[in-house]
Design a protein around this motif. Structure first.
Motif, PDB file in Angstrom:
ATOM      1  N   THR A 189       1.876   9.205  -4.701  1.00  0.00           N
ATOM      2  CA  THR A 189       0.583   8.127  -5.250  1.00  0.00           C
ATOM      3  C   THR A 189      -0.130   8.376  -6.446  1.00  0.00           C
ATOM      4  N   SER A 190      -0.406  10.141  -7.399  1.00  0.00           N
ATOM      5  CA  SER A 190      -0.662  10.274  -8.229  1.00  0.00           C
ATOM      6  C   SER A 190       0.381   9.443  -9.585  1.00  0.00           C
ATOM      7  N   GLU A 203       0.138   6.148  -9.847  1.00  0.00           N
ATOM      8  CA  GLU A 203      -1.371   5.424 -10.138  1.00  0.00           C
ATOM      9  C   GLU A 203      -1.515   5.695 -11.492  1.00  0.00           C
ATOM     10  N   ARG A 263       1.632   2.399 -14.575  1.00  0.00           N
ATOM     11  CA  ARG A 263       1.425   1.621 -14.797  1.00  0.00           C
ATOM     12  C   ARG A 263       1.359   0.650 -16.894  1.00  0.00           C
ATOM     13  N   TYR A 297       0.686  -1.174   0.083  1.00  0.00           N
ATOM     14  CA  TYR A 297       0.109   0.370   0.312  1.00  0.00           C
ATOM     15  C   TYR A 297       1.163   1.366   0.582  1.00  0.00           C
ATOM     16  N   ASP A 340       0.318   4.269  -1.243  1.00  0.00           N
ATOM     17  CA  ASP A 340      -0.129   5.856  -0.831  1.00  0.00           C
ATOM     18  C   ASP A 340      -0.362   5.802   1.107  1.00  0.00           C
TER      19      ASP A 340
END
Length: 110
Positions: A87-88, A91, A96, A63, A65
Motif C-alpha cells: 500500500t505504501s 500510494e 502517483r 481498493y 489496500d
C-alpha cells in the motif's frame, strides 16, 4: 522450463495454476475453478495456501489496500507487514507520478 504449481491462482482468467483457480468472472473449462463474489472478503481460510499467484489484477481493483490484506490472509506473503508495504508503494509519489503520466499519454487506463 520450470513449471510451477500454485495452490491458489487468484484472478485466473483462463489460466490453470494447478491448484484452486479463482476469479470474479465465471471461467468455463478451467479446472478446480471457484467463483469469488467479493475480492475484499476472499472465501478462504487464513493461511490456507502455501503458494498464491495473483497476476494482471491490481489495475482492476478499486481498493488495493483491502485486496492486499485479503491476499496476505490467504497465504500470499509471510511478511506480516506485506499489505502495508504494498500500500505504501502504491500510494507513494513515484507511483502517483507514473500513473499520471500514463493517464496523460492516453496509452493506458486504470
Amino acid at each position: 522450463i520450470i513449471v510451477r504449481k500454485w495452490d491458489l491462482n487468484i484472478c485466473c482468467g483462463q489460466t490453470n495454476g494447478g491448484g484452486i483457480n479463482a476469479d470474479i468472472v465465471e471461467q468455463k473449462g478451467v479446472p478446480n475453478f471457484r467463483l469469488v463474489k467479493d475480492i475484499y472478503k476472499l472465501p478462504f481460510e487464513t493461511g490456507q495456501f502455501d503458494s498464491v499467484l495473483c497476476s494482471h489484477t491490481i489495475e482492476h481493483v478499486d481498493y488495493p489496500d483491502q485486496f492486499f490484506k485479503e491476499l496476505q490472509k490467504a497465504g500470499y506473503a509471510t511478511d506480516p507487514r506485506y499489505a502495508q508495504k504494498l500500500t505504501s508503494v502504491l500510494e507513494g509519489k513515484d507511483m502517483r507520478r507514473a500513473l499520471q503520466q500514463l493517464k496523460e499519454s492516453g496509452e493506458g487506463s486504470l
